[in-house]
Write a protein that holds these residues in place. Sequence first.
Motif, PDB file in Angstrom:
ATOM      1  N   ARG A  47       4.827  20.274  43.465  1.00  0.00           N
ATOM      2  CA  ARG A  47       5.714  19.534  44.372  1.00  0.00           C
ATOM      3  C   ARG A  47       6.141  18.198  43.772  1.00  0.00           C
ATOM      4  N   LEU A  48       5.222  17.521  43.094  1.00  0.00           N
ATOM      5  CA  LEU A  48       5.545  16.254  42.452  1.00  0.00           C
ATOM      6  C   LEU A  48       6.619  16.470  41.382  1.00  0.00           C
ATOM      7  N   ARG A  49       6.435  17.466  40.559  1.00  0.00           N
ATOM      8  CA  ARG A  49       7.389  17.767  39.494  1.00  0.00           C
ATOM      9  C   ARG A  49       8.761  18.096  40.077  1.00  0.00           C
ATOM     10  N   SER A  50       8.771  18.904  41.124  1.00  0.00           N
ATOM     11  CA  SER A  50      10.026  19.285  41.775  1.00  0.00           C
ATOM     12  C   SER A  50      10.722  18.066  42.384  1.00  0.00           C
ATOM     13  N   ARG A  51       9.949  17.229  43.053  1.00  0.00           N
ATOM     14  CA  ARG A  51      10.522  16.030  43.681  1.00  0.00           C
ATOM     15  C   ARG A  51      11.117  15.087  42.643  1.00  0.00           C
ATOM     16  N   LEU A  52      10.388  14.857  41.569  1.00  0.00           N
ATOM     17  CA  LEU A  52      10.901  13.985  40.511  1.00  0.00           C
ATOM     18  C   LEU A  52      12.155  14.579  39.870  1.00  0.00           C
ATOM     19  N   ALA A  53      12.165  15.892  39.673  1.00  0.00           N
ATOM     20  CA  ALA A  53      13.340  16.554  39.099  1.00  0.00           C
ATOM     21  C   ALA A  53      14.551  16.389  40.009  1.00  0.00           C
ATOM     22  N   SER A  54      14.323  16.497  41.332  1.00  0.00           N
ATOM     23  CA  SER A  54      15.442  16.339  42.281  1.00  0.00           C
ATOM     24  C   SER A  54      15.991  14.914  42.277  1.00  0.00           C
ATOM     25  N   GLU A  55      15.198  13.973  41.787  1.00  0.00           N
ATOM     26  CA  GLU A  55      15.634  12.575  41.691  1.00  0.00           C
ATOM     27  C   GLU A  55      16.099  12.227  40.278  1.00  0.00           C
ATOM     28  N   GLY A  56      16.226  13.268  39.424  1.00  0.00           N
ATOM     29  CA  GLY A  56      16.751  13.063  38.076  1.00  0.00           C
ATOM     30  C   GLY A  56      15.725  12.697  37.029  1.00  0.00           C
ATOM     31  N   GLU A  57      14.449  12.782  37.345  1.00  0.00           N
ATOM     32  CA  GLU A  57      13.404  12.456  36.368  1.00  0.00           C
ATOM     33  C   GLU A  57      12.596  13.717  36.068  1.00  0.00           C
ATOM     34  N   ALA A  58      12.967  14.387  35.006  1.00  0.00           N
ATOM     35  CA  ALA A  58      12.273  15.628  34.628  1.00  0.00           C
ATOM     36  C   ALA A  58      10.985  15.293  33.878  1.00  0.00           C
ATOM     37  N   ILE A  59       9.885  15.926  34.321  1.00  0.00           N
ATOM     38  CA  ILE A  59       8.610  15.780  33.623  1.00  0.00           C
ATOM     39  C   ILE A  59       8.042  17.174  33.402  1.00  0.00           C
ATOM     40  N   HIS A 104       5.108  20.163  33.308  1.00  0.00           N
ATOM     41  CA  HIS A 104       4.069  20.553  34.268  1.00  0.00           C
ATOM     42  C   HIS A 104       2.750  19.871  33.917  1.00  0.00           C
ATOM     43  N   SER A 105       2.424  19.800  32.632  1.00  0.00           N
ATOM     44  CA  SER A 105       1.163  19.154  32.246  1.00  0.00           C
ATOM     45  C   SER A 105       1.172  17.670  32.630  1.00  0.00           C
ATOM     46  N   ARG A 106       2.329  17.014  32.514  1.00  0.00           N
ATOM     47  CA  ARG A 106       2.415  15.600  32.918  1.00  0.00           C
ATOM     48  C   ARG A 106       2.190  15.458  34.424  1.00  0.00           C
ATOM     49  N   SER A 107       2.730  16.382  35.211  1.00  0.00           N
ATOM     50  CA  SER A 107       2.524  16.313  36.663  1.00  0.00           C
ATOM     51  C   SER A 107       1.051  16.524  37.014  1.00  0.00           C
ATOM     52  N   LEU A 108       0.350  17.396  36.262  1.00  0.00           N
ATOM     53  CA  LEU A 108      -1.085  17.594  36.484  1.00  0.00           C
ATOM     54  C   LEU A 108      -1.849  16.306  36.165  1.00  0.00           C
ATOM     55  N   GLU A 109      -1.469  15.643  35.082  1.00  0.00           N
ATOM     56  CA  GLU A 109      -2.119  14.375  34.702  1.00  0.00           C
ATOM     57  C   GLU A 109      -1.894  13.303  35.765  1.00  0.00           C
ATOM     58  N   LEU A 110      -0.691  13.262  36.334  1.00  0.00           N
ATOM     59  CA  LEU A 110      -0.389  12.271  37.379  1.00  0.00           C
ATOM     60  C   LEU A 110      -1.212  12.526  38.644  1.00  0.00           C
ATOM     61  N   VAL A 111      -1.386  13.802  38.990  1.00  0.00           N
ATOM     62  CA  VAL A 111      -2.220  14.144  40.144  1.00  0.00           C
ATOM     63  C   VAL A 111      -3.666  13.727  39.880  1.00  0.00           C
ATOM     64  N   ALA A 112      -4.141  13.967  38.674  1.00  0.00           N
ATOM     65  CA  ALA A 112      -5.510  13.564  38.319  1.00  0.00           C
ATOM     66  C   ALA A 112      -5.673  12.051  38.480  1.00  0.00           C
ATOM     67  N   ALA A 113      -4.702  11.294  37.998  1.00  0.00           N
ATOM     68  CA  ALA A 113      -4.764   9.830  38.109  1.00  0.00           C
ATOM     69  C   ALA A 113      -4.763   9.399  39.573  1.00  0.00           C
ATOM     70  N   GLN A 114      -4.030  10.119  40.396  1.00  0.00           N
ATOM     71  CA  GLN A 114      -3.967   9.815  41.826  1.00  0.00           C
ATOM     72  C   GLN A 114      -5.348   9.901  42.473  1.00  0.00           C
TER      73      GLN A 114
END
Length: 148
Positions: free
Chosen positions: A20-32, A34-44
């Motif tokens: 969901r994070l990856r999809s949301r960021l993509a919809s706002e023009g910031e493509a990341i 999948h591994s980066r989105s997993l890392e961001l969730v871990a940091a959260q």
Amino acid sequence: MTHGKPTLPALDALKDQARRLRSRLASEGEAISHSRSLELVAAQYGYRDWNTLHAAAGNRQPFNPWMLGSRVKGHYLGQAFEAEILSVHAISAEPGRYRLTFKFDQPVDVVTFESFSAFRQRVTATIDETGRTVEKTSNGRPHLELEW
């Protein structure tokens, strides 16, 4: 151990969060990735990386709402409650069904009539694996519904 860290959801929920994070960021023009989105969730959740979070979530005891003493919340006759499970009995004649006794933190009024009330603090109900009773009120809602 995760002292000082938030309670972890199941691995599937964590992965869904990353999607969901990856999809949301993509919809706002910031493509990341999948591994980066997993890392961001871990940091959260306060973990240094996805592998550490994955190990912590995978090694924890699964949530079992049918355990004696578990804290649960839900609705009883349409009214919200929080409660402790006082007793649990698996119904052997009906696999997947459990008879549970709940002690509500605050009594629930089981009558909807304006000039009369009847408060209950202990309730016994038979629920299925989804946390709902088969019995329903006149509006079609299960008598008791647990929230996950």
